[in-house]
Design an enzyme around this catalytic site. Structure first.
Site, mmCIF file in Angstrom:
data_model
loop_
_atom_site.group_PDB
_atom_site.id
_atom_site.type_symbol
_atom_site.label_atom_id
_atom_site.label_comp_id
_atom_site.label_asym_id
_atom_site.label_seq_id
_atom_site.Cartn_x
_atom_site.Cartn_y
_atom_site.Cartn_z
ATOM 1 N N ILE A 140 0.912 -1.162 0.003
ATOM 2 C CA ILE A 140 0.129 -0.016 0.004
ATOM 3 C C ILE A 140 0.973 1.275 -0.009
ATOM 4 C CG2 ILE A 140 -1.937 1.472 1.336
ATOM 5 C CD1 ILE A 140 -2.783 -1.244 2.394
ATOM 6 N N PRO A 141 1.281 2.028 -1.269
ATOM 7 C CA PRO A 141 2.328 2.740 -1.586
ATOM 8 C C PRO A 141 2.134 4.099 -0.692
ATOM 9 C CG PRO A 141 1.023 2.551 -3.263
ATOM 10 C CD PRO A 141 0.306 1.569 -2.341
ATOM 11 N N CYS A 142 2.104 4.227 0.496
ATOM 12 C CA CYS A 142 1.950 5.339 1.122
ATOM 13 C C CYS A 142 3.137 6.540 0.890
ATOM 14 C CB CYS A 142 1.856 5.345 2.782
ATOM 15 S SG CYS A 142 2.912 4.108 3.503
ATOM 16 N N HIS A 143 4.246 5.704 0.290
ATOM 17 C CA HIS A 143 5.476 6.666 0.030
ATOM 18 C C HIS A 143 5.014 7.474 -1.134
ATOM 19 C CE1 HIS A 143 5.684 2.816 -2.390
ATOM 20 N NE2 HIS A 143 6.261 3.592 -3.435
#
Length: 176
Positions: A140-143
């Site tokens: 879950i690419p919160c970056h």
């Protein structure tokens, strides 16, 4: 109480350091920055806080599909993940995480954009709080979530890791 009797975990070395990955029978439920030794206590604390009565069991074979896909991602061979996820969070958090999960590889969105997308334009800070609690970073690419002015802001693993991931995806040029 949780209906997840076991959470299996293992660790892997990556270009951003050791990662500890956990999986329930439902799917991947956490990725922690650090080795098992460094992360186990905080994982246990978080699970207890969520009233999850589970048995943590180190089992690389059960976690191997996630480890393989993460390795392919870090090698630049994978731009999306094909794994079942077991999101453990509030209704609002899971809504935010689903939106973040939809941000395409190599692209970024601001907290403000996500707030508008979920129909809560004044919830920018709450979006940041939910993003901070993301239990499955990278997948879950919160970056990929940045400040509305294009600046790098907060990342649980540290801004160096965020920059590395965005550079890997070719998105860093869009931020500068």
């Amino acid at each position: 109480m949780s209906k997840r009797p076991f959470i299996y975990f293992s660790e892997m070395n990556s270009p951003i350091g050791m990662l500890t990955v956990g999986k329930s029978d439902k799917g991947v439920c956490f990725i922690e920055f650090g080795s098992i030794k460094e992360c186990l206590s905080s994982i246990e604390t978080r699970l207890k806080k969520r009233l999850m009565n589970v048995i943590l069991s180190e089992d690389k074979e059960k976690v191997m599909p996630a480890l393989n896909q993460l390795d392919e991602y870090f090698q630049g061979k994978r731009t999306s993940f094909d794994l079942s996820l077991d999101l453990i969070g509030t209704k609002f958090q899971t809504l935010v995480w689903q939106k973040v999960k939809d941000i395409p590889y190599g692209e970024t969105k601001s907290y403000k954009e996500i707030a508008f997308e979920i129909g809560a334009p004044k919830a920018v800070r709450a979006i940041g709080g939910a993003n901070n609690q993301n239990p499955i970073p990278i997948i879950i690419p919160c970056h990929r979530v940045i400040g509305s002015n294009g600046s790098m802001v907060g990342y649980g693993g540290g801004l160096e890791k965020k920059e590395h991931l965005l550079r890997l995806e070719g998105a860093i040029r869009k931020i500068s």
